[in-house]
Motif scaffolding. Sequence first.
Motif, short mmCIF file in Angstrom:
data_model
loop_
_atom_site.label_atom_id
_atom_site.label_comp_id
_atom_site.label_asym_id
_atom_site.label_seq_id
_atom_site.Cartn_x
_atom_site.Cartn_y
_atom_site.Cartn_z
N LYS A 210 40.63 71.12 -38.63
CA LYS A 210 40.82 72.40 -37.94
C LYS A 210 39.63 73.33 -38.15
O LYS A 210 39.20 74.02 -37.23
CB LYS A 210 42.12 73.07 -38.42
CG LYS A 210 43.37 72.35 -37.95
CD LYS A 210 44.62 73.00 -38.54
CE LYS A 210 45.87 72.25 -38.10
NZ LYS A 210 47.10 72.83 -38.72
N ILE A 211 39.08 73.34 -39.37
CA ILE A 211 37.94 74.20 -39.66
C ILE A 211 36.71 73.71 -38.91
O ILE A 211 35.89 74.49 -38.40
CB ILE A 211 37.67 74.26 -41.18
CG1 ILE A 211 38.84 74.93 -41.90
CG2 ILE A 211 36.37 75.00 -41.47
CD1 ILE A 211 39.17 76.33 -41.41
N ASN A 212 36.58 72.38 -38.79
CA ASN A 212 35.46 71.80 -38.03
C ASN A 212 35.53 72.23 -36.57
O ASN A 212 34.52 72.63 -35.97
CB ASN A 212 35.51 70.28 -38.15
CG ASN A 212 34.20 69.63 -37.74
OD1 ASN A 212 33.12 70.07 -38.10
ND2 ASN A 212 34.29 68.56 -36.97
N ILE A 213 36.72 72.16 -35.98
CA ILE A 213 36.90 72.56 -34.58
C ILE A 213 36.69 74.06 -34.41
O ILE A 213 36.08 74.51 -33.43
CB ILE A 213 38.30 72.13 -34.07
CG1 ILE A 213 38.35 70.60 -33.96
CG2 ILE A 213 38.63 72.78 -32.73
CD1 ILE A 213 39.72 70.04 -33.62
N LEU A 214 37.18 74.85 -35.38
CA LEU A 214 36.95 76.29 -35.35
C LEU A 214 35.45 76.58 -35.30
O LEU A 214 34.99 77.46 -34.56
CB LEU A 214 37.57 76.96 -36.57
CG LEU A 214 37.26 78.45 -36.77
CD1 LEU A 214 37.81 79.28 -35.62
CD2 LEU A 214 37.81 78.95 -38.11
#
Length: 449
Positions: free
Chosen positions: A78-82
């Motif tokens: 999720k942090i990568n996509i953010l």
Amino acid sequence: MTTENNSGKTIRFMAPLVLGNMLNPLNSTMLATAIVEITGAFKQNLGSGALLIVPLYFTSAIGQPLMGRLADLFSAKKINILGFLLILVSAVIGIYAPSFNWLIVSRILMGLGSSAAYPSAMTMIRQRYAAMGQQVPSVALSTVAMASQVSIALGPFLGGILTESFGWQGIFAVNIPFVIIALLLSYNNNNYPESPKAKTGLDVPGLTLFSAFLMLLLLTLLYPTYLYIKLPLTILLLLACIYVELKHEQPFINVRLLAINLSLSTTFLRQIAINFILYLVLYGLPQWLEQSKKINPSRVGLMMLPMSAAAMVVSLLISKTSKYIHLLIFGTLCITAATCGLFFLNHNSPVISVMGTAVLIGTAIGLLTIANQGTLYAAAPANQTGTSFGLFRTVGYIGAIVAGSRLKHEFHNGATDQGLHQLTVYGLVACAIIILFMLPAIFKKMKRI
């Protein structure tokens, strides 16, 4: 068939991680050959170009450990996509920026978004192979490292081509296809395991104090006025940050680790000085070539390519050696000689002498990068390797921030020979720092012999 399936899954797993890790160095170095065009378009003096350089490194210095901690607390995927989404917003703002200040906003978002790539990638790689009951293959880690090296090598050249072909907006627009491809590859990708929940939360007081310290340091470097107020406040914030971090169980900046490990702290100090010289040359030389020697951006990008390529090739050639002290000594000699060579450059210098100096600096950077990473790995406690490498990235950004502040002052009235030579003086001071903090490693090696 199973091997082919596993190979395909690995490629799909790694592809968005590699793309993500290309974007921070790519956006750092593309700007080098576009600053003259951008400052001219917004009627800013050339020194103001540093206001586009420094914010990315400021947010990256905070963003790397922050995004790493958020990846632990929530989900690395999720942090990568953010991060990708923030880069996309940054690119759109950059393309349509109505003023110079909006470009600064774009660079801040770019720094924050691209900071998510490295810590989230390292976390996902570790989790994937742990779930499979396997050791992380070295090729996975080296692929991520090579993505950054390739981006650094191509950045100035690509920036020059894009600026000349599409205007300065091209260096922002090129991010959009990268991000869209990465998001499509990440979507519904079951190769990413869910992150286990961290036992402790985010160190908000440490994050706040470190950010405030770095911001005040940045303002002091960029605008050296009212120093009788700024300097004491900067020192007080640093002391407060140290005090709070010593008390915290999971600190944002592990101060205790730095205090008790001399090899580690001297490695970090060398890295600040190395990055300072790297970014002085990476940004200063293209501006000087465009203004003093009247060379167009695409040719400047082509002239800078051998420097970055030299760093990449040298890093590859010596990546398997363990003689880090030898690399450190030879790399220090190279960077000192190359920095001295900048003194002899002027607007009448032949192009070959400029490129020769740049290649020597690139060679030195390649040697010193591998040497510093090797000494860092040897000095870092086994249970704090991740923390140590996170700090390594952060201190590197501090070197880039200081370099940006010097460029702002010395190129305030244009990229002149005098300004280039003054930057060289700062570079030689950094060489002295590298030599000084190389001595403990040499003495330690001699004692073993």
